[in-house]
Design a protein around this motif. Structure first.
Motif, PDB file in Angstrom:
ATOM      1  N   ASP A  64       1.601  -2.666  10.394  1.00 14.37           N
ATOM      2  CA  ASP A  64       1.377  -2.581   9.272  1.00 14.37           C
ATOM      3  C   ASP A  64       2.729  -2.614   8.497  1.00 14.37           C
ATOM      4  O   ASP A  64       3.460  -2.387   8.768  1.00 14.37           O
ATOM      5  CB  ASP A  64       0.769  -1.059   8.892  1.00 14.37           C
ATOM      6  N   GLN A  65       2.446  -3.447   7.161  1.00 14.58           N
ATOM      7  CA  GLN A  65       3.587  -3.824   6.428  1.00 14.58           C
ATOM      8  C   GLN A  65       4.154  -2.455   5.411  1.00 14.58           C
ATOM      9  O   GLN A  65       5.244  -2.447   4.845  1.00 14.58           O
ATOM     10  CB  GLN A  65       3.640  -5.008   5.546  1.00 14.58           C
ATOM     11  N   SER A  66       3.054  -1.426   5.246  1.00 11.71           N
ATOM     12  CA  SER A  66       3.652  -0.247   4.692  1.00 11.71           C
ATOM     13  C   SER A  66       4.390   0.749   5.487  1.00 11.71           C
ATOM     14  O   SER A  66       3.774   1.181   6.408  1.00 11.71           O
ATOM     15  CB  SER A  66       2.348   0.366   4.018  1.00 11.71           C
ATOM     16  N   GLY A  80       5.827  -4.252   9.529  1.00  7.95           N
ATOM     17  CA  GLY A  80       5.816  -5.643   9.315  1.00  7.95           C
ATOM     18  C   GLY A  80       4.498  -6.414   9.034  1.00  7.95           C
ATOM     19  O   GLY A  80       3.682  -5.955   8.707  1.00  7.95           O
ATOM     20  N   ASN A  81       4.545  -7.794   9.217  1.00  8.96           N
ATOM     21  CA  ASN A  81       3.221  -8.502   9.044  1.00  8.96           C
ATOM     22  C   ASN A  81       2.953  -9.548  10.056  1.00  8.96           C
ATOM     23  O   ASN A  81       3.684  -9.388  11.118  1.00  8.96           O
ATOM     24  CB  ASN A  81       3.124  -9.146   7.767  1.00  8.96           C
ATOM     25  N   GLU A  82       2.130 -10.501   9.932  1.00  8.02           N
ATOM     26  CA  GLU A  82       1.746 -11.419  11.059  1.00  8.02           C
ATOM     27  C   GLU A  82       2.927 -12.169  11.463  1.00  8.02           C
ATOM     28  O   GLU A  82       2.921 -12.927  12.737  1.00  8.02           O
ATOM     29  CB  GLU A  82       0.778 -12.408  10.430  1.00  8.02           C
ATOM     30  N   MET A 123       2.536   4.041   5.417  1.00  7.68           N
ATOM     31  CA  MET A 123       1.208   3.978   6.375  1.00  7.68           C
ATOM     32  C   MET A 123       1.597   4.033   7.836  1.00  7.68           C
ATOM     33  O   MET A 123       0.999   4.871   8.688  1.00  7.68           O
ATOM     34  CB  MET A 123       0.436   2.767   6.285  1.00  7.68           C
ATOM     35  N   TYR A 169      -5.045   7.108  -0.030  1.00  6.52           N
ATOM     36  CA  TYR A 169      -5.842   5.871   0.455  1.00  6.52           C
ATOM     37  C   TYR A 169      -7.504   6.605   1.210  1.00  6.52           C
ATOM     38  O   TYR A 169      -8.477   6.033   0.718  1.00  6.52           O
ATOM     39  CB  TYR A 169      -5.323   5.015   1.378  1.00  6.52           C
ATOM     40  N   TYR A 204       0.732  -1.166   0.012  1.00  6.09           N
ATOM     41  CA  TYR A 204      -0.130   0.122   0.136  1.00  6.09           C
ATOM     42  C   TYR A 204       0.873   1.226  -0.032  1.00  6.09           C
ATOM     43  O   TYR A 204       0.280   2.362   0.067  1.00  6.09           O
ATOM     44  CB  TYR A 204      -1.027  -0.161   1.139  1.00  6.09           C
ATOM     45  N   GLN A 222     -15.364   1.420  11.414  1.00  7.24           N
ATOM     46  CA  GLN A 222     -14.318   1.255  12.264  1.00  7.24           C
ATOM     47  C   GLN A 222     -14.515   1.685  13.785  1.00  7.24           C
ATOM     48  O   GLN A 222     -13.957   1.232  14.691  1.00  7.24           O
ATOM     49  CB  GLN A 222     -12.888   1.694  11.772  1.00  7.24           C
ATOM     50  N   LEU A 249      -7.814  -9.090   2.480  1.00  8.34           N
ATOM     51  CA  LEU A 249      -6.559  -8.803   1.340  1.00  8.34           C
ATOM     52  C   LEU A 249      -5.925 -10.066   0.800  1.00  8.34           C
ATOM     53  O   LEU A 249      -5.123 -10.203  -0.001  1.00  8.34           O
ATOM     54  CB  LEU A 249      -5.234  -8.103   2.236  1.00  8.34           C
ATOM     55  N   GLY A 263      -2.683  -3.927  10.323  1.00  4.19           N
ATOM     56  CA  GLY A 263      -3.110  -3.585   9.106  1.00  4.19           C
ATOM     57  C   GLY A 263      -3.881  -2.180   9.391  1.00  4.19           C
ATOM     58  O   GLY A 263      -4.832  -1.751   8.512  1.00  4.19           O
ATOM     59  N   GLY A 264      -3.406  -1.455  10.233  1.00  2.00           N
ATOM     60  CA  GLY A 264      -4.250  -0.350  10.669  1.00  2.00           C
ATOM     61  C   GLY A 264      -4.143   1.067   9.626  1.00  2.00           C
ATOM     62  O   GLY A 264      -5.121   1.816   9.876  1.00  2.00           O
ATOM     63  N   GLY A 265      -3.344   0.992   8.471  1.00  2.00           N
ATOM     64  CA  GLY A 265      -3.272   1.813   7.666  1.00  2.00           C
ATOM     65  C   GLY A 265      -2.775   3.369   8.156  1.00  2.00           C
ATOM     66  O   GLY A 265      -1.856   3.217   9.007  1.00  2.00           O
ATOM     67  N   PHE A 275      -9.266  -4.134  10.496  1.00  4.62           N
ATOM     68  CA  PHE A 275     -10.188  -3.296   9.538  1.00  4.62           C
ATOM     69  C   PHE A 275      -9.928  -3.287   8.400  1.00  4.62           C
ATOM     70  O   PHE A 275      -8.768  -2.941   7.953  1.00  4.62           O
ATOM     71  CB  PHE A 275     -10.408  -1.920  10.144  1.00  4.62           C
ATOM     72  N   PHE A 276     -10.615  -3.885   7.267  1.00  5.41           N
ATOM     73  CA  PHE A 276     -10.489  -4.002   5.931  1.00  5.41           C
ATOM     74  C   PHE A 276      -8.890  -4.502   5.827  1.00  5.41           C
ATOM     75  O   PHE A 276      -7.965  -4.183   4.924  1.00  5.41           O
ATOM     76  CB  PHE A 276     -10.747  -2.701   5.164  1.00  5.41           C
TER      77      PHE A 276
END
Ligand SMILES: C[S@@+](CC[C@H](N)C(=O)[O-])C[C@H]1O[C@@H](n2cnc3c(N)ncnc32)[C@H](O)[C@@H]1O
Length: 206
Positions: free
Chosen positions: A68-70, A94-96, A73, A12, A5, A28, A115, A45-47, A110-111
């Motif tokens: 969040d991996q971005s 990062g990610n999971e 963001m 966004y 993202y 949300q 993905l 993934g909170g953006g 949230f959203f």
């Protein structure tokens, strides 16, 4: 990288408001009143941090791991909290695979679950669920599977755009709520938005 993202991070929120008339944000906020005053929260993934800011203002004692991996963001989210120096937010690009080894009282997605391809969604749901304490709360907002023609048209446009701009991994919306939360969780609330195409739900792990 899939689900990247970074390129659309600055636009966004504007785009989602334009297409979904603010329902992405409203959904949300729907069940934030159920959050405990104290405790540990995993926010995946909170953006760009709109919801994060509201939470830190209303619940300043919560300890939040915000993943969040971005990096764009995360950087936007950090800026959103610039006037709140006393927050307890641990920002993680990062990610999971980067979830701290702890038990959470709350998970927020949230959203985010929309993905992933069905195979990865299974894994990710299990990974997150393993970190949630019994009686813990899971707040989720996302899309329902498109049933009406206009929902199918929006889904087609959305995925065509996201395939090009983010390399989104999934190809369509799956039955996230029914498949992953109806067993094993107690429903605390469910609200629909945008002609029932968007839902907000609160589940408690049993
Ligand atoms: C559709 S946006 C939703 C943003 C925000 N939750 C909202 O609803 O406005 C998805 C977010 O998840 C992040 N993301 C994508 N894949 C991820 C992953 N594997 N782990 C953590 N975050 C991820 C993206 O960078 C993006 O910020």
């Amino acid at each position: 990288m899939v689900n990247d993202y970074n390129a659309i991070a600055p636009i966004y929120t504007f785009l989602s408001k334009l297409v979904f008339f603010g329902c992405i944000q409203k959904s949300q906020e729907e069940f934030l009143s159920l959050l405990p005053v104290k405790g540990k929260v995993l926010f995946m993934g909170g953006g760009g941090g709109n919801t994060l800011k509201i939470i830190t203002q209303k619940y300043p004692l919560l300890h939040i791991d915000y993943i969040d991996q971005s990096e764009k963001m995360i950087s936007l989210s950090r800026k959103r909290l610039i006037n709140e120096p006393n927050h307890h937010v641990n920002f993680i690009v990062g990610n999971e695979n980067n979830i701290p080894d702890t038990n959470y009282d709350v998970i927020m997605t949230f959203f985010y679950l929309d993905l992933f391809s069905p195979k990865n969604l299974d894994l990710i749901h299990k990974t997150l669920n393993n970190t949630l304490s019994v009686n813990g709360l899971w707040l989720i907002s996302d899309f329902n599977q498109a049933k009406k023609w206009w929902q199918k048209a929006i889904e087609l446009m959305m995925f065509s755009f996201l395939k090009i701009t983010t390399g989104i991994e999934s190809n369509s919306i799956s039955a996230i709520r029914e498949s992953y939360f109806e067993p094993g969780f107690r429903k605390k609330g469910l609200t629909y938005f945008y002609g029932k195409y968007i839902f907000a739900a609160a589940y408690q792990k049993v």
